[in-house]
Scaffold this motif. Structure first.
Motif, mmCIF file in Angstrom:
data_model
loop_
_atom_site.group_PDB
_atom_site.id
_atom_site.type_symbol
_atom_site.label_atom_id
_atom_site.label_comp_id
_atom_site.label_asym_id
_atom_site.label_seq_id
_atom_site.Cartn_x
_atom_site.Cartn_y
_atom_site.Cartn_z
ATOM 1 N N THR A 69 -82.837 -105.480 4.782
ATOM 2 C CA THR A 69 -83.007 -105.295 6.048
ATOM 3 C C THR A 69 -82.046 -104.013 6.800
ATOM 4 O OG1 THR A 69 -83.373 -107.743 6.530
ATOM 5 C CG2 THR A 69 -82.674 -106.503 8.268
ATOM 6 N N ILE A 70 -80.890 -104.141 6.118
ATOM 7 C CA ILE A 70 -80.003 -103.184 6.603
ATOM 8 C C ILE A 70 -80.492 -101.616 6.691
ATOM 9 C CG2 ILE A 70 -77.864 -104.354 6.277
ATOM 10 C CD1 ILE A 70 -77.440 -103.179 3.685
ATOM 11 N N GLU A 71 -79.985 -100.660 7.665
ATOM 12 C CA GLU A 71 -80.447 -99.489 7.526
ATOM 13 C C GLU A 71 -79.230 -98.599 7.194
ATOM 14 O OE1 GLU A 71 -81.480 -99.459 11.505
ATOM 15 O OE2 GLU A 71 -82.963 -100.869 11.198
ATOM 16 N N GLU A 72 -79.117 -97.445 6.834
ATOM 17 C CA GLU A 72 -78.222 -96.563 6.499
ATOM 18 C C GLU A 72 -77.555 -96.154 7.491
ATOM 19 O OE1 GLU A 72 -77.798 -91.822 4.806
ATOM 20 O OE2 GLU A 72 -79.421 -93.137 4.014
ATOM 21 N N GLY A 73 -76.173 -96.406 7.403
ATOM 22 C CA GLY A 73 -75.142 -95.992 8.553
ATOM 23 C C GLY A 73 -74.927 -97.244 9.592
ATOM 24 N N SER A 74 -75.651 -98.384 9.262
ATOM 25 C CA SER A 74 -75.259 -99.487 10.124
ATOM 26 C C SER A 74 -73.836 -100.095 9.605
ATOM 27 C CB SER A 74 -76.367 -100.678 9.962
ATOM 28 O OG SER A 74 -76.855 -100.784 8.727
ATOM 29 N N TRP A 75 -73.463 -101.326 10.050
ATOM 30 C CA TRP A 75 -72.416 -101.825 9.830
ATOM 31 C C TRP A 75 -72.485 -103.470 9.187
ATOM 32 C CZ3 TRP A 75 -67.247 -100.444 9.828
ATOM 33 C CH2 TRP A 75 -66.808 -99.215 10.154
ATOM 34 N N LEU A 95 -69.753 -104.374 -3.255
ATOM 35 C CA LEU A 95 -69.198 -103.350 -2.271
ATOM 36 C C LEU A 95 -69.970 -102.228 -2.644
ATOM 37 C CD1 LEU A 95 -65.409 -104.116 -1.878
ATOM 38 C CD2 LEU A 95 -67.193 -104.300 -0.108
ATOM 39 N N ASP A 96 -69.878 -101.920 -4.075
ATOM 40 C CA ASP A 96 -70.418 -100.712 -4.334
ATOM 41 C C ASP A 96 -71.989 -100.428 -4.091
ATOM 42 O OD1 ASP A 96 -68.199 -99.592 -5.699
ATOM 43 O OD2 ASP A 96 -68.988 -100.122 -7.870
ATOM 44 N N LYS A 103 -75.626 -97.247 1.500
ATOM 45 C CA LYS A 103 -74.920 -96.399 2.516
ATOM 46 C C LYS A 103 -74.533 -96.997 3.893
ATOM 47 C CE LYS A 103 -76.560 -91.991 0.226
ATOM 48 N NZ LYS A 103 -76.764 -92.784 -0.890
ATOM 49 N N VAL A 104 -73.953 -98.247 4.088
ATOM 50 C CA VAL A 104 -73.915 -98.747 5.124
ATOM 51 C C VAL A 104 -72.270 -98.929 5.165
ATOM 52 C CG1 VAL A 104 -75.668 -100.022 5.288
ATOM 53 C CG2 VAL A 104 -74.016 -101.224 3.999
ATOM 54 N N ASN A 105 -71.694 -99.186 6.373
ATOM 55 C CA ASN A 105 -70.120 -99.543 6.689
ATOM 56 C C ASN A 105 -69.697 -100.926 6.447
ATOM 57 O OD1 ASN A 105 -69.543 -96.730 7.529
ATOM 58 N ND2 ASN A 105 -71.186 -97.371 9.230
ATOM 59 N N VAL A 106 -68.638 -101.236 5.932
ATOM 60 C CA VAL A 106 -68.360 -102.742 5.821
ATOM 61 C C VAL A 106 -66.958 -102.827 6.583
ATOM 62 C CG1 VAL A 106 -67.605 -104.354 4.092
ATOM 63 C CG2 VAL A 106 -69.319 -102.846 3.579
ATOM 64 N N ARG A 107 -66.999 -103.964 6.894
ATOM 65 C CA ARG A 107 -65.727 -104.481 7.782
ATOM 66 C C ARG A 107 -65.335 -105.748 7.593
ATOM 67 N NH1 ARG A 107 -66.913 -103.465 13.315
ATOM 68 N NH2 ARG A 107 -66.050 -101.212 13.154
ATOM 69 N N PHE A 108 -64.220 -106.214 7.195
ATOM 70 C CA PHE A 108 -63.616 -107.591 6.960
ATOM 71 C C PHE A 108 -62.693 -107.915 8.137
ATOM 72 C CE2 PHE A 108 -64.381 -106.051 2.627
ATOM 73 C CZ PHE A 108 -65.341 -107.332 2.318
ATOM 74 N N VAL A 109 -63.001 -108.485 8.963
ATOM 75 C CA VAL A 109 -62.618 -108.968 10.416
ATOM 76 C C VAL A 109 -60.924 -109.302 10.120
ATOM 77 C CG1 VAL A 109 -62.500 -110.027 12.535
ATOM 78 C CG2 VAL A 109 -64.561 -109.161 11.648
ATOM 79 N N SER A 110 -60.828 -110.382 9.395
ATOM 80 C CA SER A 110 -59.648 -111.256 9.190
ATOM 81 C C SER A 110 -58.574 -110.381 8.530
ATOM 82 C CB SER A 110 -59.547 -112.536 8.812
ATOM 83 O OG SER A 110 -60.209 -113.551 9.643
ATOM 84 N N ASN A 118 -70.550 -94.302 1.999
ATOM 85 C CA ASN A 118 -70.424 -93.385 1.049
ATOM 86 C C ASN A 118 -69.135 -92.411 0.814
ATOM 87 O OD1 ASN A 118 -72.344 -92.363 -0.926
ATOM 88 N ND2 ASN A 118 -72.649 -90.433 -0.034
ATOM 89 N N ASP A 119 -68.291 -93.439 1.109
ATOM 90 C CA ASP A 119 -66.776 -92.803 1.173
ATOM 91 C C ASP A 119 -65.891 -93.371 -0.141
ATOM 92 O OD1 ASP A 119 -64.592 -91.343 1.862
ATOM 93 O OD2 ASP A 119 -64.051 -93.020 3.361
ATOM 94 N N ASN A 120 -65.490 -92.453 -1.090
ATOM 95 C CA ASN A 120 -64.817 -92.874 -2.149
ATOM 96 C C ASN A 120 -63.547 -93.464 -1.594
ATOM 97 O OD1 ASN A 120 -66.574 -92.091 -4.241
ATOM 98 N ND2 ASN A 120 -66.088 -89.794 -4.012
ATOM 99 N N PHE A 121 -63.093 -94.709 -2.187
ATOM 100 C CA PHE A 121 -61.685 -95.307 -1.813
ATOM 101 C C PHE A 121 -60.541 -94.114 -2.415
ATOM 102 C CE2 PHE A 121 -64.086 -99.449 -2.961
ATOM 103 C CZ PHE A 121 -64.996 -99.216 -1.965
ATOM 104 N N ASN A 122 -59.500 -94.335 -1.484
ATOM 105 C CA ASN A 122 -58.476 -93.592 -1.725
ATOM 106 C C ASN A 122 -57.537 -94.588 -2.475
ATOM 107 O OD1 ASN A 122 -56.626 -95.262 -0.326
ATOM 108 N ND2 ASN A 122 -57.344 -93.921 1.595
#
Length: 203
Positions: A69-75, A95-96, A103-110, A118-122
């Motif tokens: 369902t998710i689209e590229e760039g969504s959260w 996560l990968d 190519k979506v963004n991920v947020r863990f609220v707590s 698409n951003d490599n983890f530092n």
């Protein structure tokens, strides 16, 4: 405006050693966390399922539906890492899939963690995420270990010893608080040889 999607998970309901059903977990706590942060959850943007936290992503029907369902760039937003996965290896793989394949963004609220598409983890972000998922897996393993050994002690002791109710130590109280997330008061009481009312008073 980027679309937002929410994934909620609770453990599957099982039966206790004595055949008594465990108290069914609900999604209300996770919904409350997200809604208090201003998110609006609807039937269209929310994916919720009852499944073990160690289950792989391709065995989670609602997670698979989310991926379709998710689209590229969504959260994709989770209340916390433990509701995402309780397996380090499965969690990193999921996560990968989200960040690099979809190519979506991920947020863990707590946990206060955001991962961009698409951003490599530092190295520091990678370390933080690794410790989060490892801590969640450790908690699952501790609960499982305590449960197995507690039930083993019950079987070895036979019937519960009669007499005045026993008190629990501070260390046992911490264990009981974790066990209450997945076991009934009666089951925990049998593990520790105390009255069920003693367990119910431990918040």
């Amino acid at each position: 405006m980027c679309k937002e999607y929410f994934y909620l998970r609770v453990s599957t309901q099982t039966k206790g050693e004595m055949g008594e059903k465990q108290r069914e977990q609900t999604f209300e706590r996770q919904k409350g966390i997200l809604e208090r942060c201003g998110y609006v959850l609807t039937e269209e943007n929310t994916f919720a399922e009852r499944i073990s936290g160690k289950t792989k992503n391709d065995e989670r029907k609602e997670f698979e539906r989310l991926l379709n369902t998710i689209e590229e760039g969504s959260w994709v937003i989770f209340s916390e890492s433990s509701r995402f996965s309780r397996s380090y290896l499965n969690g990193m793989e999921m996560l990968d899939t989200l960040i690099f394949d979809k190519k979506v963004n991920v947020r863990f609220v707590s946990n206060g963690i955001e991962l961009l598409a698409n951003d490599n983890f530092n190295p520091y972000t990678w370390y933080t995420i690794s410790q989060m998922l490892l801590a969640d897996e450790l908690q699952r393993r501790v609960i499982s270990y305590n449960t197995i050994n507690g039930l083993k002690r019950i079987k070895e002791q036979g019937e519960k010893t009669l007499g005045a109710p026993k008190k629990v130590s501070d260390e046992q109280r911490a264990e009981i608080k974790e066990l209450r997330k997945s076991h009934t008061c009666r089951e925990i009481a049998e593990m520790y040889g105390v009255d069920a009312s003693t367990i119910s008073r431990i918040k």
